[in-house]
Write an enzyme that holds these catalytic residues in place. Structure first.
Site, short mmCIF file in Angstrom:
data_model
loop_
_atom_site.label_atom_id
_atom_site.label_comp_id
_atom_site.label_asym_id
_atom_site.label_seq_id
_atom_site.Cartn_x
_atom_site.Cartn_y
_atom_site.Cartn_z
N GLU A 143 -5.25 4.94 -0.72
CA GLU A 143 -4.08 4.07 -0.52
C GLU A 143 -3.30 4.52 0.71
OE1 GLU A 143 -4.29 1.56 -2.04
OE2 GLU A 143 -5.14 1.99 -4.00
N ASP A 149 0.82 -1.22 0.00
CA ASP A 149 0.00 0.00 0.00
C ASP A 149 0.85 1.27 0.00
OD1 ASP A 149 -2.84 -0.10 -0.35
OD2 ASP A 149 -2.98 -1.29 1.48
N HIS A 199 -11.01 -0.07 -7.12
CA HIS A 199 -9.78 0.28 -7.83
C HIS A 199 -9.48 -0.71 -8.95
CE1 HIS A 199 -8.26 2.45 -3.93
NE2 HIS A 199 -9.40 2.91 -4.38
N TYR A 229 -2.60 -0.11 8.82
CA TYR A 229 -1.84 -1.25 9.36
C TYR A 229 -1.02 -0.79 10.57
CZ TYR A 229 -2.88 -2.88 4.60
OH TYR A 229 -3.50 -3.20 3.42
N GLU A 253 -3.49 -4.90 -7.02
CA GLU A 253 -4.69 -4.66 -6.20
C GLU A 253 -5.72 -5.78 -6.26
OE1 GLU A 253 -5.95 -0.62 -7.40
OE2 GLU A 253 -4.88 -0.17 -5.56
N GLU A 280 -10.35 -1.76 -2.69
CA GLU A 280 -9.57 -2.41 -3.75
C GLU A 280 -10.46 -2.94 -4.86
OE1 GLU A 280 -6.86 -1.45 -3.78
OE2 GLU A 280 -6.01 -1.46 -1.78
N HIS A 336 -5.04 3.26 3.69
CA HIS A 336 -4.77 1.82 3.86
C HIS A 336 -3.41 1.60 4.55
CE1 HIS A 336 -7.39 0.96 0.03
NE2 HIS A 336 -8.08 1.50 1.03
#
Ligand code: MN3
Ligand code: MN3
Length: 320
Positions: free
Chosen positions: A96, A65, A199, A103, A162, A196, A99
């Site tokens: 993105e 990402d 995308h 994490y 993706e 995703e 994303h």
């Protein structure tokens, strides 16, 4: 003074068939990681058996990402001539960044600082992860002005990333979350997956429009390039999966899921699939099937295995 004339983006009339639809859908599903109560996973995390695998899965996803934010969407947007499509791709790029940041939010909640540092070190050292990052980033960095072939290749690489290469990682949180383990972290993954899927469809659609303009001979040549590119990444992905999932015994199931998603990526690009249909773990499949409509997809898990078929792109695909 150069003779360059700057053109303003005009949304009053459509210049790209589906740009407005992709734009609306992406903004409609805006989300922030902090809205998800990952701290509720802490208790289970402390007793969780395969912490090492789980942390590496998220480390790998963070790298992908990051590349998609900093290189992928940026470069593709930069060289896309249509101004509405450019705007859509720029919006995708912001997601993105969300994303990649999400994490870290999971890491901060579950891990100690030294554990987190170890993961980011592992990302730099894992040869399979670095291989896939390098292969994709090379194609992104090779786009040239007024060279639609190079732009098509970058869009192809983006759809590979993706719709295909993320799924070796997505598998694990979906698999666990579907069984009530670390559900809140899995919910973040389900939100990422929902983005995703737009995308993959959007970039695949833009790529198909470019592809149509090529003469047949060029199309055949590019298809060959594409399948070779996919196979190379696929072989690497098999090794990455074995390495990553070694202690869990899940490698065969992850590999089937990867092949299913490779087919899906090809479908997004309007190309023939290459792997036969096979059984996919239903817990993981349900994770994808329901992401469009509800956050609570875990309550609907199936009890039996079913052969997962990739559906071709139809009008239905665009109803997110
Ligand atoms: Mn992403
Ligand atoms: Mn994306």
């Amino acid at each position: 003074m150069s003779n360059l004339v700057y053109e303003a983006v005009n949304w009053n009339r459509p210049t790209s068939e589906l740009a407005q639809i992709f734009w609306d859908q992406q903004w409609k599903q805006i989300w922030f990681p902090e809205e998800i109560a990952v701290s509720k996973d802490v208790k289970q995390w402390k007793e969780f058996e395969h912490q090492d695998t789980y942390k590496k899965v998220f480390g790998g996803l963070t790298l992908l990402d990051t590349i998609q934010t900093n290189i992928g969407m940026n470069e593709i947007a930069r060289f896309t001539p249509d101004l509405q499509e450019k705007a859509v791709l720029t919006v995708f790029g912001s997601f993105e960044a969300i994303h990649a940041k999400s994490y870290s939010y999971i890491f901060t909640t579950l891990c100690t600082n030294s554990e987190i540092e170890d993961i980011f070190e592992w990302v730099k050292k894992n040869e399979f992860l670095q291989y896939k990052a390098t292969k994709i980033a090379e194609v992104y960095s090779a786009i040239e002005e007024n060279n639609p072939e190079s732009l098509w290749k970058a869009m192809f690489a983006s759809v590979m990333l993706e719709s295909f290469l993320f799924y070796s990682g997505f598998f694990y949180p979906l698999y666990l979350g579907g069984q009530g383990q670390l559900r809140n972290s899995a919910e973040i993954i389900s939100l990422i997956l929902r983005d995703e899927s737009i995308h993959g469809v959007a970039v695949g659609f833009f790529a198909q429009n470019i592809f149509k303009t090529f003469p047949q001979e060029k199309q055949e040549q590019l298809k060959l390039w594409g399948y070779e590119f996919l196979l190379d990444l696929y072989q690497n992905e098999m090794k990455y999966t074995e390495d990553l999932y070694a202690e869990t015994g899940l490698s065969p199931e992850v590999k089937a899921y990867i092949r299913y998603n490779a087919n899906k990526a090809l479908m997004n690009l309007g190309l023939e699939t290459m792997f036969p249909d096979e059984e996919i773990n239903p817990i993981v499949m349900n994770g994808i099937a329901n992401t469009g409509s509800t956050y609570d997809f875990f309550s609907q898990k199936g009890a039996t295995y079913a052969v997962a078929k990739v559906a071709p792109i139809t009008d239905e695909t665009f109803k997110f």
